[in-house]
Scaffold this motif. Structure first.
Motif, short mmCIF file in Angstrom:
data_model
loop_
_atom_site.label_atom_id
_atom_site.label_comp_id
_atom_site.label_asym_id
_atom_site.label_seq_id
_atom_site.Cartn_x
_atom_site.Cartn_y
_atom_site.Cartn_z
N LYS A 55 3.17 2.62 1.90
CA LYS A 55 1.90 3.19 2.00
C LYS A 55 1.91 4.25 2.96
N ARG A 57 -0.15 4.17 5.68
CA ARG A 57 -0.22 3.51 6.80
C ARG A 57 1.18 3.04 7.60
N SER A 104 -4.51 3.58 2.83
CA SER A 104 -4.04 2.43 1.98
C SER A 104 -3.51 2.79 0.73
#
Length: 196
Positions: A55, A57, A104
């Motif tokens: 992802k 992040r 996300s």
């Protein structure tokens, strides 16, 4: 004439000049997703299941792509670290901005399936297409070609199997030897060239 690999560790790694040619083609097409995918696949040496599960992040904050990432591999449960080179950082940053990705979101999200990454088969078809565009036999290339590319280049430059083992997160040196395609003749040659 070479035949289709029977096992993933037989998938042919790309040579440095082939990677450069692929990168140029992608840049001309201005395909930021494929550029980020190519660069990160090579830098990370991750299996497709780990690469596609990343992802935003995992590799970046809102304004900066990390220089180093640490993650636990799904297949082995072993933690690996990898560097993200400046070229890859730039391509990821440009991709995140163009696609307006949020922390996300999957870094390589599917356009057809909500909240899912691109599929393994789509990723594999991208790689095979790159090989085909270079005039290579696309049957010899797959997702492990990307995982093997930098590992093979590191080994060719250093002959350090242990370093490659750590980079790939292998538990057994035998797996690394097989993965790199090192034959007994290579081992004997290295031994002969090592003066004690």
């Amino acid at each position: 004439m070479r035949t289709k690999p029977q096992h993933y560790w037989c998938e042919t790694p790309f040579k440095l000049e082939e990677i450069l040619r692929i990168r140029i083609r992608i840049e001309i097409q201005n395909n930021l997703m494929q550029l980020a995918l190519l660069n990160l696949a090579i830098d990370s040496k991750l299996r497709s299941c780990d690469l596609l599960a990343l992802k935003v992040r995992d590799v970046a904050t809102l304004d900066q792509v990390f220089e180093r990432v640490q993650l636990t591999q799904k297949k082995t449960g072993i933690e690996v670290q990898f560097e993200i080179t400046p070229r890859t950082q730039q391509s990821i940053s440009r991709w995140i901005q163009e696609a307006a990705l949020q922390p996300s979101d999957y870094l390589f999200r599917s356009l057809r399936r909500a909240n899912q990454p691109i599929s393994y088969s789509y990723y594999r078809s991208i790689i095979r297409n790159w090989a085909e565009q270079l005039g290579l036999d696309s049957d010899l290339y797959g997702t492990h070609s990307m995982r093997r590319t930098k590992a093979t280049l590191v080994y060719a430059r250093t002959k350090n199997i242990r370093a490659v083992q750590l980079l790939l997160g292998h538990t057994k040196i035998d797996n690394t030897i097989r993965y790199l395609g090192i034959e007994i003749e290579d081992a004997i040659k290295i031994s002969r060239e090592t003066d004690c």
